[in-house]
Design an enzyme around this catalytic site. Structure first.
Site, PDB file in Angstrom:
ATOM      1  CG  MET A   1      -1.889  -1.203   1.188  1.00  0.00           C
ATOM      2  SD  MET A   1      -3.401  -0.948   2.114  1.00  0.00           S
ATOM      3  CE  MET A   1      -2.738  -0.692   3.752  1.00  0.00           C
TER       4      MET A   1
ATOM      5  CG  HIS B   1       6.934  -1.971   2.204  1.00  0.00           C
ATOM      6  ND1 HIS B   1       6.822  -0.856   2.991  1.00  0.00           N
ATOM      7  CD2 HIS B   1       5.715  -2.563   2.232  1.00  0.00           C
ATOM      8  CE1 HIS B   1       5.590  -0.763   3.459  1.00  0.00           C
ATOM      9  NE2 HIS B   1       4.889  -1.797   3.032  1.00  0.00           N
TER      10      HIS B   1
ATOM     11  CG  MET C   1      10.791  -1.212  10.279  1.00  0.00           C
ATOM     12  SD  MET C   1      11.863  -0.968   8.856  1.00  0.00           S
ATOM     13  CE  MET C   1      13.397  -0.689   9.708  1.00  0.00           C
TER      14      MET C   1
HETATM   15  P1  AMP Z   1       1.440  -2.965   3.493  1.00  0.00           P
HETATM   16  O1  AMP Z   1       2.008  -1.920   2.604  1.00  0.00           O
HETATM   17  O2  AMP Z   1       1.394  -2.583   4.938  1.00  0.00           O
HETATM   18  O3  AMP Z   1       0.144  -3.521   2.975  1.00  0.00           O
HETATM   19  O4  AMP Z   1       2.462  -4.175   3.449  1.00  0.00           O
HETATM   20  C1  AMP Z   1       2.858  -4.737   2.227  1.00  0.00           C
HETATM   21  C2  AMP Z   1       3.628  -5.991   2.492  1.00  0.00           C
HETATM   22  O5  AMP Z   1       4.778  -5.707   3.286  1.00  0.00           O
HETATM   23  C3  AMP Z   1       2.816  -7.031   3.284  1.00  0.00           C
HETATM   24  O6  AMP Z   1       3.083  -8.321   2.746  1.00  0.00           O
HETATM   25  C4  AMP Z   1       3.354  -6.873   4.672  1.00  0.00           C
HETATM   26  O7  AMP Z   1       3.239  -8.057   5.455  1.00  0.00           O
HETATM   27  C5  AMP Z   1       4.810  -6.541   4.406  1.00  0.00           C
HETATM   28  N1  AMP Z   1       5.405  -5.864   5.545  1.00  0.00           N
HETATM   29  C6  AMP Z   1       4.909  -4.807   6.233  1.00  0.00           C
HETATM   30  N2  AMP Z   1       5.722  -4.479   7.266  1.00  0.00           N
HETATM   31  C7  AMP Z   1       6.750  -5.355   7.238  1.00  0.00           C
HETATM   32  C8  AMP Z   1       7.925  -5.554   8.055  1.00  0.00           C
HETATM   33  N3  AMP Z   1       8.187  -4.774   9.104  1.00  0.00           N
HETATM   34  N4  AMP Z   1       8.767  -6.563   7.732  1.00  0.00           N
HETATM   35  C9  AMP Z   1       8.505  -7.365   6.664  1.00  0.00           C
HETATM   36  N5  AMP Z   1       7.425  -7.228   5.859  1.00  0.00           N
HETATM   37  C10 AMP Z   1       6.556  -6.246   6.145  1.00  0.00           C
END
Ligand code: AMP
Length: 284
Positions: free
Chosen positions: A32, A39, A186
């Site tokens: 997102m 990410h 994070m």
């Molecule tokens: P989001 O943008 O929050 O929807 O996250 C996108 C992807 O990044 C999802 O697969 C999350 O699980 C992953 N993600 C978010 N935060 C972290 C983190 N701290 N460490 C590893 N992956 C993450």
């Protein structure tokens, strides 16, 4: 790096990279935006699994509840593009909501009972929104591999379930959670936290560490609850939504006699910011 903002540009990108003709493989990292080191680690892992990496950046309205932070969710598109480029992504797919959802759309994907427990109990409709957009992204990008973070463990488990139950031709890869030096997992939402709120928020990772050191499910829950209870009287206080110890595949709560792996998952709010975190615990 190709930036595609609609279906036609994405199709052209797949063609240009040889993915459409089966000459190259493609891994997808759905996000997102408001990209951070977590990410970026997913993009690096994706590169190990395919010739090209596509990163999608889409703040999916369907997965936000009416009182959640959709309109104020951080949007940092230009720095996101720079991060994708620096990590070697070949494509960024960044559609706008009008390009993704028809006004008269009807069909969504149901997560079943897995979508009603833990995170799903506090965010009704959330996982239905997640699965619907992930299935659409799979169908549009048509990746060989898709990478998701363990940070959102229930999301990852439900997506794996969708791939199995609906026979989707995608390999799902999980990626470890990246943390700041103080232990906070994070998250794009961490930027909402003021300094004192951040200190309160550290109780999540501290509770998980305390729980993971114990040797039975009950000891794990007791140790983690004790840390969270102390934070509930901090200034500013932590407001705990849930702490659960669940089966990694189904997210059903484990029995006190459980052996093998389990996921200790927590969600809590500090001020107006909602944080989630989890850790895998193993019982001999
Ligand atoms: P989001 O943008 O929050 O929807 O996250 C996108 C992807 O990044 C999802 O697969 C999350 O699980 C992953 N993600 C978010 N935060 C972290 C983190 N701290 N460490 C590893 N992956 C993450």
């Amino acid at each position: 790096m190709i930036v595609a903002t609609d279906r036609a540009e994405l199709t052209a990108a797949r063609e240009a990279l040889g993915v459409a003709r089966g000459k190259a493989t493609l891994a997808l990292v759905p996000t997102m935006g408001a990209l951070h080191e977590g990410h970026r680690s997913l993009i690096r892992l994706a590169r190990e699994h395919a010739d090209h990496v596509a990163v999608s950046i889409f703040v999916n309205p369907l997965q936000f509840g009416p009182n959640e932070d959709f309109s104020r969710y951080p949007r940092t598109f230009d720095t996101d593009l720079a991060a994708c480029e620096a990590e070697g992504a070949s494509v960024v797919f960044a559609p706008d909501p009008a390009a993704m959802y028809l006004p008269d759309r009807q069909v969504t994907v149901s997560p079943g009972t897995m979508g009603t427990v833990a995170e799903g109990a506090f965010r009704p409709g959330h996982f239905e929104g997640v699965l619907t957009v992930v299935l659409k992204l799979f169908n549009l990008v048509r990746p060989d591999v898709a990478v998701f973070g363990d940070k959102d463990a229930q999301q990852l488990a439900i997506i794996r379930r969708m791939v199995t139950d609906l026979d989707l031709p995608v390999e799902v890869v999980g990626a470890p959670t990246i943390r700041d030096a103080d232990g906070l997992a994070m998250s794009s939402r961490n930027r909402y936290l003021g300094p004192a709120e951040r200190i309160t928020g550290l109780a999540l990772s501290r509770a998980l560490r305390a729980g993971a050191e114990r040797h039975t499910p009950q000891e794990t829950l007791d140790a983690a609850h004790a840390v969270l209870r102390a934070a509930e009287t901090a200034d500013p206080p932590l407001a705990v939504d849930y702490l659960v110890l669940v089966d990694p595949g189904t997210f059903a709560e484990v029995r006190p006699s459980h052996r093998g792996r389990a996921v200790l998952a927590v969600a809590a709010r500090v001020g107006t910011t909602r944080l989630i975190d989890n850790v895998v615990v193993s019982y001999a």
